[in-house]
Design a protein around this motif. Sequence first.
Motif, short mmCIF file in Angstrom:
data_model
loop_
_atom_site.label_atom_id
_atom_site.label_comp_id
_atom_site.label_asym_id
_atom_site.label_seq_id
_atom_site.Cartn_x
_atom_site.Cartn_y
_atom_site.Cartn_z
N ALA A 1 -4.07 10.71 -21.03
CA ALA A 1 -2.43 9.31 -21.05
C ALA A 1 -2.67 8.55 -21.71
CB ALA A 1 -2.71 10.32 -19.16
N VAL A 2 -3.54 7.92 -21.18
CA VAL A 2 -4.07 6.82 -22.20
C VAL A 2 -4.07 6.26 -23.67
CG1 VAL A 2 -5.26 5.01 -22.48
CG2 VAL A 2 -5.88 5.50 -20.35
N GLU A 3 -4.92 7.35 -24.31
CA GLU A 3 -4.44 7.43 -25.39
C GLU A 3 -2.80 7.96 -26.24
OE1 GLU A 3 -7.09 6.53 -27.58
OE2 GLU A 3 -9.06 6.40 -26.20
N LYS A 4 -2.38 8.89 -24.92
CA LYS A 4 -1.50 9.35 -25.35
C LYS A 4 0.01 7.57 -25.55
CE LYS A 4 3.48 11.76 -24.59
NZ LYS A 4 2.67 13.26 -23.56
N SER A 5 -0.28 6.93 -24.53
CA SER A 5 0.16 5.30 -24.25
C SER A 5 -0.26 4.98 -25.62
CB SER A 5 0.41 5.17 -23.29
OG SER A 5 0.10 5.98 -22.03
N VAL A 6 -1.23 4.97 -25.87
CA VAL A 6 -1.64 3.99 -27.51
C VAL A 6 -0.60 4.76 -28.85
CG1 VAL A 6 -3.42 3.05 -29.27
CG2 VAL A 6 -3.70 3.04 -26.60
N ASP A 7 -0.74 6.02 -29.03
CA ASP A 7 -0.01 6.41 -30.03
C ASP A 7 1.51 6.28 -29.76
OD1 ASP A 7 -2.62 7.73 -30.55
OD2 ASP A 7 -2.05 10.83 -30.32
N THR A 8 1.66 6.29 -28.66
CA THR A 8 3.36 6.46 -28.58
C THR A 8 4.13 4.41 -28.81
OG1 THR A 8 3.88 8.00 -26.86
CG2 THR A 8 5.17 5.80 -27.14
N GLU A 9 3.23 4.02 -28.67
CA GLU A 9 3.06 2.46 -29.02
C GLU A 9 2.95 2.43 -31.00
OE1 GLU A 9 4.59 -0.84 -27.69
OE2 GLU A 9 3.30 0.38 -25.90
N ALA A 10 2.14 3.05 -30.96
CA ALA A 10 1.75 2.91 -32.39
C ALA A 10 3.62 3.83 -33.27
CB ALA A 10 0.52 3.31 -33.29
N GLU A 11 3.54 4.73 -33.15
CA GLU A 11 4.73 5.13 -33.31
C GLU A 11 6.19 4.28 -32.93
OE1 GLU A 11 5.99 7.56 -35.23
OE2 GLU A 11 3.65 8.39 -34.94
N LYS A 12 6.39 3.54 -31.85
CA LYS A 12 7.15 2.53 -31.68
C LYS A 12 7.05 1.09 -32.71
CE LYS A 12 8.00 3.29 -26.45
NZ LYS A 12 8.04 2.29 -25.86
#
Length: 218
Positions: A195-206
């Motif tokens: 879940a933490v890594e997904k948050s980082v990936d989402t922020e990178a996409e943003k």
Amino acid sequence: MKAQFNPVRMQNKLVMNVKTILLPLFTFAMWITSTILLRAEDDAAVLNLLPRGMDTIDNTDAERYQRLLAMGEKAYPALARELLRTTDATIAGRIISIFSESRGNKKVPRAALRQFIRERISVFGDRARVKMMVANGLGKFGEREDAALLQEMLSDESAPVKIRALRGLSKIGGPDSVKFLKQWKMTRPKNQAAAVEKSVDTEAEKALDAINRRRSGD
């Protein structure tokens, strides 16, 4: 006819030569001393307004903080020097907040943050907290050339640091940041909870999306 040696004349000449050499040196030393003293007085006038408690909750602290904001860039040199001296994360955060919220040329604050993160971060116990403060500050008043510092923060183990750095890049990143982020997304290690890594990936996409939208508007 051979000139006679005159010890009095020779002594006077030596005295004049010494005065010629020493007077400019003395004048320069006095100028340096007065400049240092004036700067110390100016620094004290600014730093006396800097709230030192854990929270700026009383009216006096709030008033002082507002006075610092109103001073704008006039306060920046003294605050920058204090930032590079302090070992108190609360004080560092307060200075960065003043840099962010006040009006003025941000050249001095930007240079101070770059030096601070490279030379002073090791003196703090909670380095992640301090890095997040810097990332927030650069996101608010940094410029494109400061993006490299945010990119370096993406190698930090702390997910919150990565997220703040990505948010900063979304505001000041350029073409080089796009290239960097695409490569970083493919190769970065993922050692934390999914879940933490997904948050980082989402922020990178943003961040990538925000940079590309800005570029299309340039």
